[in-house]
Design a protein around this motif. Structure first.
Motif, PDB file in Angstrom:
ATOM      1  N   SER A  92    -104.563  28.660  36.543  1.00 14.43           N
ATOM      2  CA  SER A  92    -103.221  29.039  36.988  1.00 14.43           C
ATOM      3  C   SER A  92    -102.308  28.959  35.773  1.00 14.43           C
ATOM      4  N   GLY A  93    -101.072  29.426  35.927  1.00  9.18           N
ATOM      5  CA  GLY A  93    -100.109  29.280  34.834  1.00  9.18           C
ATOM      6  C   GLY A  93     -99.861  27.809  34.539  1.00  9.18           C
ATOM      7  N   LEU A  94     -99.735  27.021  35.591  1.00  2.00           N
ATOM      8  CA  LEU A  94     -99.464  25.596  35.371  1.00  2.00           C
ATOM      9  C   LEU A  94    -100.656  24.872  34.760  1.00  2.00           C
ATOM     10  N   TYR A 117     -88.704  27.429  34.508  1.00  2.00           N
ATOM     11  CA  TYR A 117     -89.433  27.587  35.768  1.00  2.00           C
ATOM     12  C   TYR A 117     -89.593  26.206  36.421  1.00  2.00           C
ATOM     13  N   ASN A 164     -86.253  31.958  34.038  1.00  2.00           N
ATOM     14  CA  ASN A 164     -86.449  32.111  35.478  1.00  2.00           C
ATOM     15  C   ASN A 164     -85.588  31.062  36.179  1.00  2.00           C
ATOM     16  N   ASP A 189     -93.296  30.828  27.107  1.00  2.00           N
ATOM     17  CA  ASP A 189     -93.739  31.337  28.402  1.00  2.00           C
ATOM     18  C   ASP A 189     -93.334  32.807  28.466  1.00  2.00           C
ATOM     19  N   SER A 211     -98.333  32.990  33.241  1.00  2.00           N
ATOM     20  CA  SER A 211     -98.838  32.922  34.597  1.00  2.00           C
ATOM     21  C   SER A 211     -99.351  34.327  34.875  1.00  2.00           C
ATOM     22  N   THR A 213    -100.818  35.232  37.341  1.00  2.00           N
ATOM     23  CA  THR A 213    -100.515  35.462  38.752  1.00  2.00           C
ATOM     24  C   THR A 213     -99.474  36.580  38.904  1.00  2.00           C
ATOM     25  N   LYS A 214     -98.643  36.740  37.896  1.00  2.00           N
ATOM     26  CA  LYS A 214     -97.464  37.598  37.997  1.00  2.00           C
ATOM     27  C   LYS A 214     -97.791  38.994  37.444  1.00  2.00           C
ATOM     28  N   GLY A 224    -103.648  32.820  38.310  1.00  2.00           N
ATOM     29  CA  GLY A 224    -104.314  32.572  37.024  1.00  2.00           C
ATOM     30  C   GLY A 224    -103.309  32.321  35.923  1.00  2.00           C
ATOM     31  N   LEU A 343     -93.682  36.748  41.868  1.00  2.00           N
ATOM     32  CA  LEU A 343     -93.043  37.905  41.242  1.00  2.00           C
ATOM     33  C   LEU A 343     -94.108  38.695  40.496  1.00  2.00           C
TER      34      LEU A 343
HETATM   35  C1  LIG Z   1     -95.188  31.342  38.246  1.00  2.00           C
HETATM   36  C2  LIG Z   1     -94.746  30.895  36.904  1.00  2.00           C
HETATM   37  C3  LIG Z   1     -95.390  29.852  36.240  1.00  2.00           C
HETATM   38  C4  LIG Z   1     -96.517  29.062  36.882  1.00  2.00           C
HETATM   39  O1  LIG Z   1     -97.645  29.825  37.074  1.00  2.00           O
HETATM   40  P1  LIG Z   1     -98.711  29.608  38.291  1.00  2.00           P
HETATM   41  O2  LIG Z   1     -99.668  30.700  38.078  1.00  2.00           O
HETATM   42  O3  LIG Z   1     -97.933  29.698  39.560  1.00  2.00           O
HETATM   43  O4  LIG Z   1     -99.279  28.251  38.098  1.00  2.00           O
HETATM   44  C5  LIG Z   1     -94.942  29.536  34.980  1.00  2.00           C
HETATM   45  N1  LIG Z   1     -93.921  30.178  34.400  1.00  2.00           N
HETATM   46  C6  LIG Z   1     -93.267  31.173  35.004  1.00  2.00           C
HETATM   47  C7  LIG Z   1     -92.138  31.857  34.311  1.00  2.00           C
HETATM   48  C8  LIG Z   1     -93.645  31.572  36.277  1.00  2.00           C
HETATM   49  O5  LIG Z   1     -92.977  32.546  36.892  1.00  2.00           O
END
Ligand SMILES: *Cc1c(COP(=O)(O)O)cnc(C)c1O
Length: 394
Positions: A92-94, A117, A164, A189, A211, A213-214, A224, A343
């Motif tokens: 994940s991003g985290l 964030y 963010n 980031d 992240s 994921t976005k 991711g 997002l």
């Molecule tokens: C969502 C997000 C994260 C964290 O990522 P995850 O994939 O949810 O763990 C970190 N930084 C920013 C700017 C984000 O939008």
């Protein structure tokens, strides 16, 4: 291995972004010729003799689908296969942020943006702090404020730009200069901008964090993250930390991100053009109090963004007239903009950060306006998106 299949592999370093997105790390499969990188659903790899193998031993350490994704993302952030450095894909991003946290020791100090964030802030202020790591939040749009937050113990400056959800723009080169004075690492980031719009390593940053994921994944169907660095020693240390602590993405998730990234360029162009129309619509609308979008000429971040980004991205924040009640009503009336966290997907999303993604910053210096609405502008037809907001504004 049928070598003729690999004969047409192009010279990656000369290729441009959209081409790298589709080809970097994605040579035809050497055993079958498959044009698309397979999902290597295997935890282990058969060895010829103990320690003699084809480069893979166990999928926590490495997996071919993950390797392909890592090569692709590194290339897009400007780190070619021959250069030192590379990418680490994470669960994940985290998980990426946590791995960077493992680089630090008790007594080390982190500076992060005062509107980071929420999850990044929570990790630093509630988890890393328990391990003896100190932190300060600073308004990084102002170099004097950043300098005042630096200490001899500052080992990491965390940058998010655009931030963010306030969409402030931080001058990455300015932060890199400040970091040099104390010998701190700079991690950026790059989730909001993506490498299509901004390449922090080129501006002197040590690490880029995503992240995926976005926007990288882009279809709201996977979680991711990734770290990219052009420093070979740092990459080796981070690889060790990932293998030692275990936050790896599975091959199916790697495949989804790999596939999503193939269209990153065209998606970011549309996200940006749609967001520009929407930001202008909101800025001209008497029912709206204030709009934050770095693409608006009057936005405080406009000048820096115009210089360090290739476009202004797909995120827009605003406050409606009428405060929190108006904001809550608006987000429950949208039809195309789904009320949801996250997002960067093809579908438009709307949220109220203070009550959703940024709950954990309540009562801190990182607090955001209660009635702030954040839009993740998708790639639907822009006229439909504007009509949806128009009717939702009431
Ligand atoms: C969502 C997000 C994260 C964290 O990522 P995850 O994939 O949810 O763990 C970190 N930084 C920013 C700017 C984000 O939008």
């Amino acid at each position: 291995m049928p070598d003729e299949l690999l004969g047409s592999v192009c010279h990656m370093s000369e290729d441009r972004f959209e081409t790298l997105a589709i080809h970097a790390g994605q040579d035809p499969d050497p055993t079958t010729g498959a044009a698309v990188v397979p999902i290597y659903a295997t935890s282990t790899y058969v060895q010829e003799r103990p320690g003699v193998h084809k480069g893979y031993e166990y999928s926590r350490t490495d997996n071919p689908t993950r390797t392909a994704l890592q090569t692709q993302v590194a290339a897009l952030e400007g780190v070619g296969e021959s250069a030192g450095g590379g990418c680490i894909a994470t669960a994940s991003g985290l998980a990426a942020t946590a791995l960077i946290g493992y680089l630090l020791k008790p007594g080390d100090h982190i500076v992060l943006p005062d509107d980071a964030y929420g999850g990044t802030f929570r990790l630093i202020a509630q988890v890393l702090v328990e391990h003896g790591i100190e932190w300060s939040a600073a308004d990084m749009t102002d170099s004097a404020t950043l300098d005042a937050a630096l200490r001899p113990e500052t080992k990491l400056i965390w940058v998010e730009t655009p931030t963010n959800p306030m969409l402030r723009v931080v001058d990455i080169g300015m932060v890199v200069n400040a970091a040099t004075s104390v010998g701190a690492l700079v991690a950026v980031d790059n989730t909001f901008a993506t490498p299509f719009l901004q390449q922090p390593l080129d501006l002197g940053a040590d690490m880029v964090v995503h992240s995926s994921t976005k926007y990288l994944g882009g279809h709201s169907d996977t979680v991711g993250g990734a770290i990219v660095t052009n420093d070979a020693d740092l990459l080796e240390r981070l690889r060790f930390l990932q293998n030692a602590t275990g936050p790896v993405p599975g091959p199916f998730d790697c495949y989804l991100v790999l596939r999503g990234i193939k269209t990153l360029g065209v998606r970011m162009e549309r996200h940006t053009s749609n967001a520009t129309v929407i930001a202008n619509f909101l800025a001209d609308d008497p029912r709206v109090d204030r709009v934050w979008y770095p693409g608006l000429p009057g936005d405080p971040g406009h000048a820096v963004a115009a210089q360090q980004m290739a476009g202004f991205g797909g995120m827009v924040s605003f406050t409606p007239l009428g405060g929190l009640d108006a904001a809550n009503e608006l987000v429950s009336r949208t039809r195309l903009f789904f009320l949801a966290e996250s997002l960067g997907g093809v579908e438009s999303l709307v949220e109220v950060p203070a009550a959703m993604t940024h709950l954990s910053v309540e009562g801190t210096a990182l607090e955001v306006p209660q009635d702030l609405i954040r839009l993740s502008v998708g790639i639907e037809h822009v006229d439909d998106l504007v009509s949806d907001l128009d009717q939702a504004l009431g």
